[in-house]
Write a protein that holds these residues in place. Structure first.
Motif, PDB file in Angstrom:
ATOM      1  N   TRP A 123       0.926  -1.342   0.026  1.00  0.00           N
ATOM      2  CA  TRP A 123       0.098  -0.026   0.049  1.00  0.00           C
ATOM      3  C   TRP A 123       0.748   1.383  -0.015  1.00  0.00           C
ATOM      4  N   VAL A 203      -4.695  -0.527   7.724  1.00  0.00           N
ATOM      5  CA  VAL A 203      -4.909  -1.892   7.056  1.00  0.00           C
ATOM      6  C   VAL A 203      -5.598  -2.875   8.107  1.00  0.00           C
ATOM      7  N   ASP A 204      -6.823  -3.342   7.781  1.00  0.00           N
ATOM      8  CA  ASP A 204      -7.520  -3.817   9.051  1.00  0.00           C
ATOM      9  C   ASP A 204      -7.770  -3.308  10.332  1.00  0.00           C
ATOM     10  N   ARG A 208      -1.065   2.007   9.561  1.00  0.00           N
ATOM     11  CA  ARG A 208       0.137   1.794   8.855  1.00  0.00           C
ATOM     12  C   ARG A 208       0.933   2.979   8.680  1.00  0.00           C
ATOM     13  N   LEU A 257      -0.169  -7.519   1.430  1.00  0.00           N
ATOM     14  CA  LEU A 257      -1.685  -7.810   1.660  1.00  0.00           C
ATOM     15  C   LEU A 257      -2.095  -9.092   0.769  1.00  0.00           C
ATOM     16  N   GLN A 261      -8.471  -8.475   2.851  1.00  0.00           N
ATOM     17  CA  GLN A 261      -8.161  -7.282   3.822  1.00  0.00           C
ATOM     18  C   GLN A 261      -8.813  -6.107   3.233  1.00  0.00           C
ATOM     19  N   MET A 263      -8.143  -1.807   3.315  1.00  0.00           N
ATOM     20  CA  MET A 263      -7.410  -0.456   3.304  1.00  0.00           C
ATOM     21  C   MET A 263      -8.517   0.578   3.589  1.00  0.00           C
ATOM     22  N   THR A 277      -9.443  -6.251  -0.680  1.00  0.00           N
ATOM     23  CA  THR A 277      -8.465  -6.922  -1.449  1.00  0.00           C
ATOM     24  C   THR A 277      -9.161  -7.895  -1.914  1.00  0.00           C
TER      25      THR A 277
END
Length: 286
Positions: A123, A203-204, A208, A257, A261, A263, A277
């Motif tokens: 990402w 992410v989830d 990040r 990834l 998942q 983002m 994703t």
């Protein structure tokens, strides 16, 4: 103004976000946000319209990329010093330029595909710059006058394809759906300083990336001027200006990834994106 495009892929209509957060249909006024429609004169005409005079878009309409597929999708690599170092590289003395295939362009909330054979899909939240008027050999002092507006971009990347398969970075940056763009094109007059914007990506639900455009090595004005020395920038061209630290390849150990998942990412004042994703699908003729 916050300009956007809504509707099914390939059939998006132009719109704007009114003061109440509702999407208004601009298709009776402008065909799309490309070419001359992004000029200062055209944007001034759009700004003079009373949004309440425009019909509402369907409440459940998909939000597409905020501009049509660009003639050029230009990316800047390693443009945050701390990101360069997390990848094991020194900050570059000049902007690193690469191109992303325009077929990677997609809406801000569309699914992102994990390519077949991928083990390192990553990402990258980035400030996007949309060109509004032709720029060739532009001095830095005049560069921002050629910018129509700004947007959020997720420069999704497959690191093995990018760095371990030979050749240039383009093959790791260009899979279908690797360029979510939008939700809005925020016109330049509403962005007081493009070098003072917070960026973030989760992410989830785990943060990040956190950064601010003030830590760019090369700011927007420099990039527009620099690029215009090598190629003519045309209305609708999109520049992804680089990402702050916190990408998956920089984690210890690296984290990448996989299908299933989510983002979420955004930039201060420019809106948010959310992508799921999924496994890559075969593309069939329309």
């Amino acid at each position: 103004m916050k300009l956007l495009r809504f509707g099914e892929p390939g059939r998006e209509r132009p719109g704007l976000l009114d003061a109440h957060g509702a999407v208004r249909d601009l298709s009776s006024v402008v065909t799309d946000f490309d070419g001359a429609a992004l000029s200062p004169a055209s944007l001034a005409r759009l700004a003079a319209i009373d949004p309440a005079s425009l019909p509402l878009a369907p409440a459940d309409a998909r939000i597409g990329p905020c501009v049509p597929r660009p003639g050029k999708f230009i990316c800047i690599g390693l443009n945050y010093a701390d990101h360069a170092r997390e990848t094991g590289k020194e900050p570059p003395p000049e902007p690193i330029i690469f191109m992303k295939a325009t077929s990677a362009f997609c809406g801000p909330n569309d699914d992102v595909e994990i390519p077949r054979g991928s083990a390192k899909t990553d990402w990258e939240v980035e400030l996007g710059v949309v060109i509004g008027s032709v720029a060739k050999y532009v001095p830095e002092a005049d560069a921002l006058n050629h910018v129509a507006g700004y947007c959020v971009i997720n420069d999704v990347s497959e690191r093995a394809f990018q760095s371990e398969r030979g050749g240039q970075w383009t093959k790791g940056k260009s899979h279908d759906t690797f360029g979510p763009t939008g939700p809005w094109l925020v016109t330049a007059d509403e962005v007081a300083d493009p070098q003072a914007l917070d960026l973030w990506l989760d992410v989830d639900g785990s943060r990040r990336q956190t950064g601010n455009t003030r830590t760019m090595i090369f700011g927007v004005a420099h990039l527009v001027s620099y690029l215009s020395q090598f190629m003519t920038l045309e209305p609708g061209d999109v520049i992804a200006t680089g990402t702050p630290p916190g990408v998956g390849m920089g984690m210890k150990p690296p984290v990448f990834l996989k299908p299933g998942q989510e983002m979420r990412l955004g930039i201060e004042g420019l809106g948010e994106q959310r992508q799921r994703t999924v496994e890559a699908r075969e593309r069939r003729p329309a």
